[in-house]
Design a protein around this motif. Structure first.
Motif, PDB file in Angstrom:
ATOM      1  N   MET A 107       0.815  -0.940  -0.090  1.00 47.28           N
ATOM      2  CA  MET A 107       0.106  -0.006  -0.109  1.00 47.28           C
ATOM      3  C   MET A 107       0.991   1.119  -0.070  1.00 47.28           C
ATOM      4  N   SER A 108       0.556   2.111  -0.928  1.00 48.99           N
ATOM      5  CA  SER A 108       1.616   3.443  -0.883  1.00 48.99           C
ATOM      6  C   SER A 108       0.570   4.560  -0.339  1.00 48.99           C
ATOM      7  N   PRO A 109       1.329   5.643   0.003  1.00 46.09           N
ATOM      8  CA  PRO A 109       0.620   6.784   0.689  1.00 46.09           C
ATOM      9  C   PRO A 109      -0.518   7.260  -0.150  1.00 46.09           C
ATOM     10  N   ASP A 110      -0.521   6.990  -1.501  1.00 47.04           N
ATOM     11  CA  ASP A 110      -1.368   7.562  -2.356  1.00 47.04           C
ATOM     12  C   ASP A 110      -2.793   6.622  -2.428  1.00 47.04           C
ATOM     13  N   ASP A 111      -2.674   5.163  -1.783  1.00 42.43           N
ATOM     14  CA  ASP A 111      -3.769   4.553  -2.073  1.00 42.43           C
ATOM     15  C   ASP A 111      -4.642   5.085  -0.820  1.00 42.43           C
ATOM     16  N   PRO A 112      -5.854   4.848  -1.187  1.00 46.25           N
ATOM     17  CA  PRO A 112      -6.843   5.339  -0.237  1.00 46.25           C
ATOM     18  C   PRO A 112      -7.012   4.294   0.777  1.00 46.25           C
ATOM     19  N   ALA A 113      -7.341   4.853   2.194  1.00 48.34           N
ATOM     20  CA  ALA A 113      -7.231   3.841   3.284  1.00 48.34           C
ATOM     21  C   ALA A 113      -8.818   3.130   3.313  1.00 48.34           C
ATOM     22  N   GLN A 114      -8.639   1.815   3.630  1.00 49.69           N
ATOM     23  CA  GLN A 114      -9.976   1.096   3.937  1.00 49.69           C
ATOM     24  C   GLN A 114     -10.644   1.601   5.210  1.00 49.69           C
ATOM     25  N   ARG A 115     -12.125   1.853   5.347  1.00 44.24           N
ATOM     26  CA  ARG A 115     -12.517   2.060   6.421  1.00 44.24           C
ATOM     27  C   ARG A 115     -12.918   1.057   7.099  1.00 44.24           C
ATOM     28  N   VAL A 116     -12.716   1.007   8.485  1.00 46.88           N
ATOM     29  CA  VAL A 116     -13.048  -0.095   9.710  1.00 46.88           C
ATOM     30  C   VAL A 116     -13.871   0.680  10.716  1.00 46.88           C
ATOM     31  N   VAL A 117     -15.061   0.161  10.746  1.00 49.61           N
ATOM     32  CA  VAL A 117     -16.114   0.732  11.905  1.00 49.61           C
ATOM     33  C   VAL A 117     -16.107  -0.074  13.097  1.00 49.61           C
ATOM     34  N   VAL A 118     -15.502   0.213  14.015  1.00 55.77           N
ATOM     35  CA  VAL A 118     -15.796  -0.738  15.495  1.00 55.77           C
ATOM     36  C   VAL A 118     -17.154  -0.189  15.978  1.00 55.77           C
ATOM     37  N   THR A 119     -17.970  -1.202  16.011  1.00 53.01           N
ATOM     38  CA  THR A 119     -19.443  -1.271  16.688  1.00 53.01           C
ATOM     39  C   THR A 119     -19.331  -1.314  18.074  1.00 53.01           C
ATOM     40  N   GLY A 120     -20.140  -0.866  18.986  1.00 54.57           N
ATOM     41  CA  GLY A 120     -20.373  -1.145  20.240  1.00 54.57           C
ATOM     42  C   GLY A 120     -20.447  -2.558  20.670  1.00 54.57           C
ATOM     43  N   ASP A 121     -21.048  -3.229  20.180  1.00 53.84           N
ATOM     44  CA  ASP A 121     -21.356  -4.645  20.671  1.00 53.84           C
ATOM     45  C   ASP A 121     -21.652  -5.650  19.526  1.00 53.84           C
ATOM     46  N   GLY A 122     -21.265  -4.985  18.459  1.00 54.08           N
ATOM     47  CA  GLY A 122     -21.371  -6.052  17.328  1.00 54.08           C
ATOM     48  C   GLY A 122     -20.142  -6.488  16.477  1.00 54.08           C
ATOM     49  N   PRO A 123     -20.291  -6.512  15.374  1.00 49.65           N
ATOM     50  CA  PRO A 123     -19.153  -6.827  14.440  1.00 49.65           C
ATOM     51  C   PRO A 123     -18.362  -5.489  13.978  1.00 49.65           C
ATOM     52  N   LEU A 124     -17.130  -6.018  13.573  1.00 50.54           N
ATOM     53  CA  LEU A 124     -16.180  -5.003  12.742  1.00 50.54           C
ATOM     54  C   LEU A 124     -16.970  -4.839  11.310  1.00 50.54           C
ATOM     55  N   LEU A 125     -17.091  -3.364  11.040  1.00 50.86           N
ATOM     56  CA  LEU A 125     -17.459  -3.163   9.630  1.00 50.86           C
ATOM     57  C   LEU A 125     -16.408  -2.798   8.552  1.00 50.86           C
ATOM     58  N   VAL A 126     -16.242  -3.463   7.732  1.00 53.85           N
ATOM     59  CA  VAL A 126     -15.092  -2.951   6.904  1.00 53.85           C
ATOM     60  C   VAL A 126     -15.613  -3.008   5.444  1.00 53.85           C
ATOM     61  N   GLU A 127     -14.949  -1.704   4.826  1.00 57.66           N
ATOM     62  CA  GLU A 127     -15.265  -1.495   3.531  1.00 57.66           C
ATOM     63  C   GLU A 127     -14.814  -2.578   2.418  1.00 57.66           C
ATOM     64  N   GLY A 128     -15.480  -3.055   1.726  1.00 60.25           N
ATOM     65  CA  GLY A 128     -15.013  -4.134   0.862  1.00 60.25           C
ATOM     66  C   GLY A 128     -14.637  -3.700  -0.556  1.00 60.25           C
ATOM     67  N   PRO A 129     -14.076  -4.451  -1.425  1.00 63.94           N
ATOM     68  CA  PRO A 129     -13.675  -5.663  -1.235  1.00 63.94           C
ATOM     69  C   PRO A 129     -12.751  -6.063  -0.144  1.00 63.94           C
ATOM     70  N   VAL A 130     -12.759  -7.149   0.534  1.00 72.71           N
ATOM     71  CA  VAL A 130     -11.683  -7.588   1.640  1.00 72.71           C
ATOM     72  C   VAL A 130     -11.007  -8.978   1.425  1.00 72.71           C
ATOM     73  N   GLU A 131      -9.913  -9.327   1.707  1.00 78.31           N
ATOM     74  CA  GLU A 131      -9.467 -10.551   1.866  1.00 78.31           C
ATOM     75  C   GLU A 131      -8.998 -10.664   3.456  1.00 78.31           C
ATOM     76  N   VAL A 132      -9.534 -11.931   3.991  1.00 75.45           N
ATOM     77  CA  VAL A 132      -9.064 -12.175   5.332  1.00 75.45           C
ATOM     78  C   VAL A 132      -8.151 -13.441   5.485  1.00 75.45           C
ATOM     79  N   ASP A 133      -7.157 -13.307   6.306  1.00 74.64           N
ATOM     80  CA  ASP A 133      -6.291 -14.621   6.428  1.00 74.64           C
ATOM     81  C   ASP A 133      -6.583 -15.316   7.582  1.00 74.64           C
ATOM     82  N   LEU A 134      -6.915 -16.441   7.710  1.00 77.56           N
ATOM     83  CA  LEU A 134      -7.581 -17.363   8.543  1.00 77.56           C
ATOM     84  C   LEU A 134      -6.430 -17.903   9.451  1.00 77.56           C
TER      85      LEU A 134
END
Length: 72
Positions: free
Chosen positions: A1-28
């Motif tokens: 990721m370079s400084p010119d790439d837009p950042a992905q937004r992650v929203v931390v909810t109070g008592d629920g899931p993390l909301l991530v702007e996609g598309p996303v890849e998740v390493d398990l």
């Protein structure tokens, strides 16, 4: 990721899931990678979801604690 790439937004909810702007890849933990093309992805953080790493709203079914009663 370079400084010119837009950042992905992650929203931390109070008592629920993390909301991530996609598309996303998740390493398990087992070394596999899963991908979602959705515009917003809900990642489970309560570990109750049957479709890990995605949220299936299982966190909604847990019992909520009652607030402590005040003594006069």
């Amino acid at each position: 990721m370079s400084p010119d790439d837009p950042a992905q937004r992650v929203v931390v909810t109070g008592d629920g899931p993390l909301l991530v702007e996609g598309p996303v890849e998740v390493d398990l933990p087992d070394g596999t990678t899963v991908r979602s093309e959705r515009p917003v992805v809900a990642l489970c953080v309560c570990r109750r979801s049957s479709i890990q790493p995605w949220c299936d709203t299982s966190h909604r079914r847990r019992a909520r604690r009652k607030p402590p009663e005040e003594t006069p």
